[in-house]
Write a protein that holds these residues in place. Structure first.
Motif, PDB file in Angstrom:
ATOM      1  N   VAL A 204       0.857  -1.183   0.000  1.00 28.56           N
ATOM      2  CA  VAL A 204       0.000   0.000   0.000  1.00 28.56           C
ATOM      3  C   VAL A 204       0.893   1.234   0.000  1.00 28.56           C
ATOM      4  O   VAL A 204       1.856   1.314   0.778  1.00 28.56           O
ATOM      5  N   ALA A 205       0.606   2.179  -0.886  1.00 27.50           N
ATOM      6  CA  ALA A 205       1.340   3.447  -0.941  1.00 27.50           C
ATOM      7  C   ALA A 205       0.504   4.519  -0.266  1.00 27.50           C
ATOM      8  O   ALA A 205      -0.717   4.565  -0.450  1.00 27.50           O
ATOM      9  N   LYS A 206       1.177   5.368   0.486  1.00 25.30           N
ATOM     10  CA  LYS A 206       0.466   6.463   1.150  1.00 25.30           C
ATOM     11  C   LYS A 206       1.218   7.764   0.925  1.00 25.30           C
ATOM     12  O   LYS A 206       2.419   7.847   1.150  1.00 25.30           O
ATOM     13  N   ASP A 207       0.485   8.744   0.444  1.00 25.71           N
ATOM     14  CA  ASP A 207       0.997  10.109   0.345  1.00 25.71           C
ATOM     15  C   ASP A 207       0.818  10.696   1.737  1.00 25.71           C
ATOM     16  O   ASP A 207      -0.303  10.968   2.167  1.00 25.71           O
ATOM     17  N   LEU A 208       1.912  10.856   2.460  1.00 26.29           N
ATOM     18  CA  LEU A 208       1.827  11.282   3.858  1.00 26.29           C
ATOM     19  C   LEU A 208       1.392  12.732   4.022  1.00 26.29           C
ATOM     20  O   LEU A 208       0.874  13.109   5.075  1.00 26.29           O
ATOM     21  N   ILE A 209       1.554  13.544   2.987  1.00 25.75           N
ATOM     22  CA  ILE A 209       1.131  14.946   3.054  1.00 25.75           C
ATOM     23  C   ILE A 209      -0.386  15.046   2.925  1.00 25.75           C
ATOM     24  O   ILE A 209      -1.057  15.676   3.729  1.00 25.75           O
ATOM     25  N   ASN A 210      -0.936  14.383   1.892  1.00 23.39           N
ATOM     26  CA  ASN A 210      -2.379  14.452   1.631  1.00 23.39           C
ATOM     27  C   ASN A 210      -3.170  13.313   2.265  1.00 23.39           C
ATOM     28  O   ASN A 210      -4.389  13.282   2.151  1.00 23.39           O
ATOM     29  N   GLN A 211      -2.456  12.359   2.871  1.00 24.33           N
ATOM     30  CA  GLN A 211      -3.092  11.205   3.521  1.00 24.33           C
ATOM     31  C   GLN A 211      -3.890  10.328   2.555  1.00 24.33           C
ATOM     32  O   GLN A 211      -4.825   9.649   2.954  1.00 24.33           O
ATOM     33  N   HIS A 212      -3.499  10.356   1.267  1.00 21.55           N
ATOM     34  CA  HIS A 212      -4.156   9.505   0.272  1.00 21.55           C
ATOM     35  C   HIS A 212      -3.458   8.150   0.249  1.00 21.55           C
ATOM     36  O   HIS A 212      -2.243   8.071   0.142  1.00 21.55           O
ATOM     37  N   GLU A 213      -4.250   7.076   0.348  1.00 19.45           N
ATOM     38  CA  GLU A 213      -3.711   5.726   0.410  1.00 19.45           C
ATOM     39  C   GLU A 213      -4.284   4.886  -0.728  1.00 19.45           C
ATOM     40  O   GLU A 213      -5.460   5.026  -1.065  1.00 19.45           O
ATOM     41  N   ARG A 214      -3.446   4.005  -1.318  1.00 19.71           N
ATOM     42  CA  ARG A 214      -3.935   3.149  -2.395  1.00 19.71           C
ATOM     43  C   ARG A 214      -3.145   1.838  -2.415  1.00 19.71           C
ATOM     44  O   ARG A 214      -1.946   1.815  -2.137  1.00 19.71           O
ATOM     45  N   LEU A 215      -3.866   0.778  -2.732  1.00 20.68           N
ATOM     46  CA  LEU A 215      -3.237  -0.529  -2.903  1.00 20.68           C
ATOM     47  C   LEU A 215      -2.453  -0.491  -4.203  1.00 20.68           C
ATOM     48  O   LEU A 215      -3.009  -0.162  -5.253  1.00 20.68           O
ATOM     49  N   THR A 216      -1.151  -0.795  -4.140  1.00 15.92           N
ATOM     50  CA  THR A 216      -0.342  -0.736  -5.358  1.00 15.92           C
ATOM     51  C   THR A 216      -0.017  -2.116  -5.925  1.00 15.92           C
ATOM     52  O   THR A 216       0.067  -2.277  -7.134  1.00 15.92           O
ATOM     53  N   THR A 217       0.177  -3.102  -5.049  1.00 16.87           N
ATOM     54  CA  THR A 217       0.650  -4.397  -5.528  1.00 16.87           C
ATOM     55  C   THR A 217       0.123  -5.514  -4.632  1.00 16.87           C
ATOM     56  O   THR A 217       0.059  -5.355  -3.416  1.00 16.87           O
ATOM     57  N   GLU A 218      -0.220  -6.640  -5.255  1.00 18.11           N
ATOM     58  CA  GLU A 218      -0.541  -7.874  -4.531  1.00 18.11           C
ATOM     59  C   GLU A 218       0.283  -8.994  -5.151  1.00 18.11           C
ATOM     60  O   GLU A 218       0.475  -9.024  -6.361  1.00 18.11           O
ATOM     61  N   SER A 219       0.741  -9.907  -4.298  1.00 16.76           N
ATOM     62  CA  SER A 219       1.599 -10.973  -4.789  1.00 16.76           C
ATOM     63  C   SER A 219       1.444 -12.227  -3.941  1.00 16.76           C
ATOM     64  O   SER A 219       1.153 -12.147  -2.745  1.00 16.76           O
ATOM     65  N   PHE A 220       1.657 -13.381  -4.584  1.00 14.70           N
ATOM     66  CA  PHE A 220       1.738 -14.660  -3.888  1.00 14.70           C
ATOM     67  C   PHE A 220       3.086 -15.277  -4.218  1.00 14.70           C
ATOM     68  O   PHE A 220       3.505 -15.290  -5.383  1.00 14.70           O
TER      69      PHE A 220
END
Length: 157
Positions: A94-110
């Motif tokens: 998960v990536a988070k822009d710490l300034i704007n507090q925007h969070e998004r799932l970037t990658t999933e892996s097995f």
């Protein structure tokens, strides 16, 4: 051998995306993410097996959205299923822009990791059991992913 909760193997890491980690689009290199995934997967598997481990395969990697320089990456890994000596590891990033507090799932892996002894021979690992809804879904779908791995291996022969 005892059964362990999936949560017992959980590892969480946070990393900062720096400019040298990025490409000409200012997003993190996929290879850098793969290295992070392999590292946290190995840590998770070692925690579960209490043993040295080797990467047998990176079964799938889905890059869902980009991470940019300045983002904080949170990687979370846990064992979702076990064979006799192997462990399926789920990793999400998960990536988070710490300034704007925007969070998004970037990658999933097995990944599949195998526990090995001092001579490099496979050794047994504890089984796992799910507790949360997310863990139950991953646990119940694991035999399907395992069959896919076996099919891929059979197709290589």
């Amino acid at each position: 051998m005892e059964k362990l909760a999936m949560s017992a193997s959980k590892i969480i890491q946070t990393r900062l995306v720096l400019p040298p980690d990025t490409n000409h689009l200012n997003t993190i290199f996929g290879g850098r993410i793969l290295a992070y995934i392999d590292e946290i997967g190995a840590l998770c598997a070692m925690k579960h097996a209490k043993s040295t481990v080797v990467t047998a395969s990176i079964d799938s990697v889905d890059f869902l959205s980009p991470a940019k320089a300045g983002d904080a990456l949170t990687l979370e890994a846990f064992v979702t299923y076990t064979g006799r000596t192997s462990m399926e590891i789920y990793v999400k990033v998960v990536a988070k822009d710490l300034i704007n507090q925007h969070e998004r799932l970037t990658t999933e892996s097995f990944l599949t990791m195998v526990a090995v002894d001092e001579q490099g021979k496979p050794r047994p690992v504890p089984q796992v059991y799910p507790e949360t809804e997310e863990e139950k879904i991953l646990f119940e779908s694991a035999p399907f992913r395992r069959e896919n791995r076996k099919q891929r291996a059979a197709n290589r022969k």
